[in-house]
Design an enzyme around this catalytic site. Structure first.
Site, short mmCIF file in Angstrom:
data_model
loop_
_atom_site.label_atom_id
_atom_site.label_comp_id
_atom_site.label_asym_id
_atom_site.label_seq_id
_atom_site.Cartn_x
_atom_site.Cartn_y
_atom_site.Cartn_z
N GLU A 24 0.84 -1.21 0.00
CA GLU A 24 0.00 0.00 0.00
C GLU A 24 0.87 1.25 0.00
O GLU A 24 0.58 2.22 -0.70
CB GLU A 24 -0.91 0.01 1.23
N TYR A 54 -15.14 26.36 -1.60
CA TYR A 54 -15.11 24.90 -1.61
C TYR A 54 -14.12 24.35 -2.62
O TYR A 54 -13.63 23.24 -2.47
CB TYR A 54 -16.50 24.29 -1.79
N GLU A 74 -8.46 6.20 9.57
CA GLU A 74 -9.00 6.97 10.69
C GLU A 74 -8.14 8.21 10.93
O GLU A 74 -8.65 9.30 11.15
CB GLU A 74 -9.05 6.12 11.96
N LYS A 99 -11.95 3.93 1.27
CA LYS A 99 -10.79 3.20 0.77
C LYS A 99 -11.32 2.02 -0.04
O LYS A 99 -11.36 0.88 0.42
CB LYS A 99 -9.92 2.74 1.95
#
Length: 121
Positions: A24, A54, A74, A99
């Protein structure tokens, strides 16, 4: 007089190198972020300076995904939510990090973590 407004950014996408596995970190993968912002802005104002940009927030989300790898989504969600909640006029920010290519051995549709932060009083 202030007026509460909700601004929602959906599907902000970038490649990051977050995760606990070496592949990863090495190969990276796509992360998708949704953000819901509670904003207090002057009533009847019609200028960008009276609200949040934004487009700039979306760019900041992408920049955070693309740098400084972390082990857990997290942690990534907390860091993005903290940054958005610290933005002027933002009262609260709820951030969901998806994810979709998580290394899970069974079929799945998505993995997501949601964090909500309030701005400092």
């Amino acid at each position: 007089m202030a007026e509460p407004v909700t601004i929602t950014l959906t599907g902000v996408t970038a490649t990051g190198h977050h995760g606990v596995f070496a592949h990863e970190r090495r190969d990276g993968q796509v992360f998708v972020v949704d953000a819901v912002l509670q904003v207090e802005r002057p009533r009847l104002a019609d200028e960008l300076a009276t609200t949040v940009d934004y487009g700039a927030l979306a760019a900041a989300i992408v920049a955070r995904i693309e740098r400084d790898p972390v082990d857990l989504i997290e942690t990534l969600a907390v860091e993005i939510a903290d940054a958005l909640a610290a933005t002027p006029l933002v009262v609260a920010a709820s951030v969901t990090v998806h994810k979709p290519q998580a290394p899970i051995a069974v079929p799945f549709g998505d993995v997501a973590v949601t964090v909500t932060r309030r701005s400092a009083p």
